[in-house]
Scaffold this motif. Structure first.
Motif, PDB file in Angstrom:
ATOM      1  N   ILE A 185     -46.557  -7.433  16.367  1.00 35.20           N
ATOM      2  CA  ILE A 185     -45.183  -7.015  15.370  1.00 35.20           C
ATOM      3  C   ILE A 185     -45.449  -5.952  14.627  1.00 35.20           C
ATOM      4  O   ILE A 185     -46.602  -5.599  13.813  1.00 35.20           O
ATOM      5  CB  ILE A 185     -45.019  -8.153  14.615  1.00 35.20           C
ATOM      6  N   THR A 186     -44.900  -4.701  14.877  1.00 38.74           N
ATOM      7  CA  THR A 186     -44.818  -3.399  14.116  1.00 38.74           C
ATOM      8  C   THR A 186     -43.746  -3.545  12.990  1.00 38.74           C
ATOM      9  O   THR A 186     -43.046  -4.431  12.989  1.00 38.74           O
ATOM     10  CB  THR A 186     -44.352  -2.300  15.142  1.00 38.74           C
ATOM     11  N   LEU A 187     -43.761  -2.590  12.225  1.00 39.52           N
ATOM     12  CA  LEU A 187     -43.014  -2.412  11.202  1.00 39.52           C
ATOM     13  C   LEU A 187     -41.454  -2.364  11.732  1.00 39.52           C
ATOM     14  O   LEU A 187     -40.502  -3.284  11.263  1.00 39.52           O
ATOM     15  CB  LEU A 187     -42.964  -1.358  10.353  1.00 39.52           C
ATOM     16  N   GLU A 188     -41.229  -1.787  12.794  1.00 38.62           N
ATOM     17  CA  GLU A 188     -39.982  -1.505  13.435  1.00 38.62           C
ATOM     18  C   GLU A 188     -39.393  -2.730  13.960  1.00 38.62           C
ATOM     19  O   GLU A 188     -38.280  -2.798  14.461  1.00 38.62           O
ATOM     20  CB  GLU A 188     -39.870  -0.563  14.133  1.00 38.62           C
ATOM     21  N   ASP A 189     -40.316  -3.673  14.055  1.00 37.55           N
ATOM     22  CA  ASP A 189     -39.951  -5.259  14.937  1.00 37.55           C
ATOM     23  C   ASP A 189     -39.702  -6.097  13.634  1.00 37.55           C
ATOM     24  O   ASP A 189     -39.268  -7.281  13.884  1.00 37.55           O
ATOM     25  CB  ASP A 189     -41.003  -5.701  15.438  1.00 37.55           C
ATOM     26  N   THR A 190     -39.507  -5.701  12.308  1.00 42.02           N
ATOM     27  CA  THR A 190     -38.905  -6.540  11.400  1.00 42.02           C
ATOM     28  C   THR A 190     -37.462  -6.168  11.269  1.00 42.02           C
ATOM     29  O   THR A 190     -37.079  -5.109  11.484  1.00 42.02           O
ATOM     30  CB  THR A 190     -39.806  -6.417  10.077  1.00 42.02           C
ATOM     31  N   LEU A 191     -36.764  -7.223  10.451  1.00 47.25           N
ATOM     32  CA  LEU A 191     -35.283  -6.929  10.570  1.00 47.25           C
ATOM     33  C   LEU A 191     -34.955  -5.705   9.784  1.00 47.25           C
ATOM     34  O   LEU A 191     -34.231  -4.974   9.958  1.00 47.25           O
ATOM     35  CB  LEU A 191     -34.711  -8.397   9.533  1.00 47.25           C
ATOM     36  N   ALA A 194     -35.823  -2.656  11.502  1.00 47.39           N
ATOM     37  CA  ALA A 194     -35.112  -2.591  12.858  1.00 47.39           C
ATOM     38  C   ALA A 194     -33.588  -1.966  12.624  1.00 47.39           C
ATOM     39  O   ALA A 194     -33.170  -1.288  13.477  1.00 47.39           O
ATOM     40  CB  ALA A 194     -35.016  -3.861  13.704  1.00 47.39           C
ATOM     41  N   MET A 195     -32.982  -2.488  11.540  1.00 48.65           N
ATOM     42  CA  MET A 195     -31.647  -1.853  11.292  1.00 48.65           C
ATOM     43  C   MET A 195     -31.605  -0.654  11.125  1.00 48.65           C
ATOM     44  O   MET A 195     -30.413   0.033  11.413  1.00 48.65           O
ATOM     45  CB  MET A 195     -30.960  -2.765  10.211  1.00 48.65           C
ATOM     46  N   ALA A 196     -32.615   0.229  10.614  1.00 48.42           N
ATOM     47  CA  ALA A 196     -32.536   1.690  10.182  1.00 48.42           C
ATOM     48  C   ALA A 196     -33.387   2.445  11.402  1.00 48.42           C
ATOM     49  O   ALA A 196     -33.411   3.633  11.196  1.00 48.42           O
ATOM     50  CB  ALA A 196     -32.933   1.851   8.755  1.00 48.42           C
ATOM     51  N   ASP A 197     -33.954   1.720  12.075  1.00 48.56           N
ATOM     52  CA  ASP A 197     -35.095   2.742  13.072  1.00 48.56           C
ATOM     53  C   ASP A 197     -34.434   3.749  13.803  1.00 48.56           C
ATOM     54  O   ASP A 197     -33.278   3.363  14.293  1.00 48.56           O
ATOM     55  CB  ASP A 197     -35.662   1.486  13.925  1.00 48.56           C
ATOM     56  N   GLY A 198     -34.692   4.958  13.566  1.00 42.48           N
ATOM     57  CA  GLY A 198     -34.093   6.237  14.553  1.00 42.48           C
ATOM     58  C   GLY A 198     -32.747   6.751  13.617  1.00 42.48           C
ATOM     59  O   GLY A 198     -32.265   7.639  14.155  1.00 42.48           O
ATOM     60  N   LEU A 199     -32.337   6.200  12.665  1.00 44.67           N
ATOM     61  CA  LEU A 199     -31.031   6.717  12.120  1.00 44.67           C
ATOM     62  C   LEU A 199     -31.357   7.420  10.945  1.00 44.67           C
ATOM     63  O   LEU A 199     -32.411   7.563  10.339  1.00 44.67           O
ATOM     64  CB  LEU A 199     -30.233   5.524  11.741  1.00 44.67           C
ATOM     65  N   PHE A 238     -44.304  -4.221   4.395  1.00 42.68           N
ATOM     66  CA  PHE A 238     -44.766  -4.786   5.881  1.00 42.68           C
ATOM     67  C   PHE A 238     -46.348  -5.033   5.284  1.00 42.68           C
ATOM     68  O   PHE A 238     -46.876  -6.255   5.897  1.00 42.68           O
ATOM     69  CB  PHE A 238     -44.654  -3.806   6.707  1.00 42.68           C
ATOM     70  N   ALA A 239     -47.099  -4.072   4.982  1.00 39.97           N
ATOM     71  CA  ALA A 239     -48.441  -4.442   4.703  1.00 39.97           C
ATOM     72  C   ALA A 239     -48.575  -5.823   3.728  1.00 39.97           C
ATOM     73  O   ALA A 239     -49.486  -6.432   3.885  1.00 39.97           O
ATOM     74  CB  ALA A 239     -48.990  -3.166   4.076  1.00 39.97           C
ATOM     75  N   GLU A 240     -47.749  -5.870   2.629  1.00 41.94           N
ATOM     76  CA  GLU A 240     -47.884  -6.783   1.709  1.00 41.94           C
ATOM     77  C   GLU A 240     -47.783  -8.311   2.550  1.00 41.94           C
ATOM     78  O   GLU A 240     -48.448  -9.283   2.279  1.00 41.94           O
ATOM     79  CB  GLU A 240     -47.088  -6.999   0.601  1.00 41.94           C
TER      80      GLU A 240
END
Length: 281
Positions: A185-191, A194-199, A238-240
């Motif tokens: 699970i990467t950061l971009e796999d969290t809700l 994921a909503m903002a990835d690449g935007l 994410f780290a926390e």
């Protein structure tokens, strides 16, 4: 002579009587027509609804307290209307994309770190928290607390994330390994991420939409935290939450002898310092 005057008088009198009859007829006609007139409510509210952008002229006047500001033409134009034009500004359809991703994530993809008891988040509410933090707000005024409410709601009921995968300079490789959360699970796999990835997005007070669709700043010289306001906080949160097995993917073949571990990377600044040492192996 008297006969001539009498004829002239009778002729004038005849015309006066005729004019009087015409005036009375006209008055009756107007009254008859006015009785057929009905007053109907204006439909102006259907022209510009709340969810439709309002068209502005080349210069828009914006009243702020007792001050009137002229808004430049380029900032008052929403380039997402009509033909699509790629710009360096806010992503067109930002709201629709983020809400769509939110629903897709929760009802189709549903990250593996979410337990069966995790509550489904209201996607409209989640986007509103995001929008209220950025819309009409100058980009360079952002800081690490700007999106706190957004992440707090998105991560509610998420106690720990096992098999978390951190990366630095290896976006594509790391996500190939993670396989959309099935392996790691990467950061971009969290809700929230994921909503903002690449935007792209940036708020502005000088546009009726509240977002700048023309150009977003590349950096803010007077506020170094503005550029990291969203993804810096996302990395920290994410780290926390990371626990159990934790992995890191670095690039060991950087060009120009650049080090794999950089002191200015997001991992170094926001993720590594916030890992819970007692909760991971």
């Amino acid at each position: 002579m008297n006969i001539f005057i009498l004829r002239k008088f009778l002729l004038v009198l005849f015309f006066l009587v005729l004019m009087t009859i015409n005036v009375k007829s006209s008055i009756k006609l107007v009254k008859r027509q006015s009785s057929n007139i009905r007053l109907e409510r204006s439909n102006s509210h259907s022209i510009n609804r709340d969810d439709q952008p309002v068209r502005f002229s080349s210069q828009t006047l914006k009243k702020n307290k007792n001050e009137i500001k002229l808004i430049p033409k380029q900032n008052s134009v929403n380039l997402c209307n009509g033909s699509y034009i790629k710009t360096n500004g806010t992503t067109c359809g930002l709201k629709e994309i983020m809400i769509g991703r939110c629903n897709e994530y929760q009802y189709l993809k549903r990250g593996l770190y979410l337990s069966n008891t995790t509550q489904i988040k209201n996607c409209s509410k989640l986007y509103e928290l995001f929008e209220s933090a950025a819309r009409y707000k100058p980009y360079c005024n952002m800081n690490m607390s700007t999106y706190e409410s957004y992440f707090q709601y998105a991560l509610a009921d998420v106690n720990a994330i096992n098999r978390s995968l951190f990366w630095s300079g290896t976006y594509t490789l790391a996500h190939d390994y993670s396989n959309r959360g099935f392996n790691y699970i990467t950061l971009e796999d969290t809700l929230a991420a994921a909503m903002a990835d690449g935007l792209s997005w940036c708020g502005t007070e000088h546009a009726p939409q509240g977002f700048d669709y023309v150009s977003c700043p590349n950096n803010c010289a007077d506020n170094i935290w503005a550029d990291d306001a969203f993804w810096g906080l996302a990395s920290k949160k994410f780290a926390e939450k990371a626990a159990g097995e934790v992995y890191l993917v670095l690039n060991g073949s950087r060009a120009n002898d650049q080090p794999s571990f950089r002191n200015d990377s997001f991992f170094t600044k926001y993720e590594l310092p916030n890992l819970q040492k007692t909760d991971y192996n």
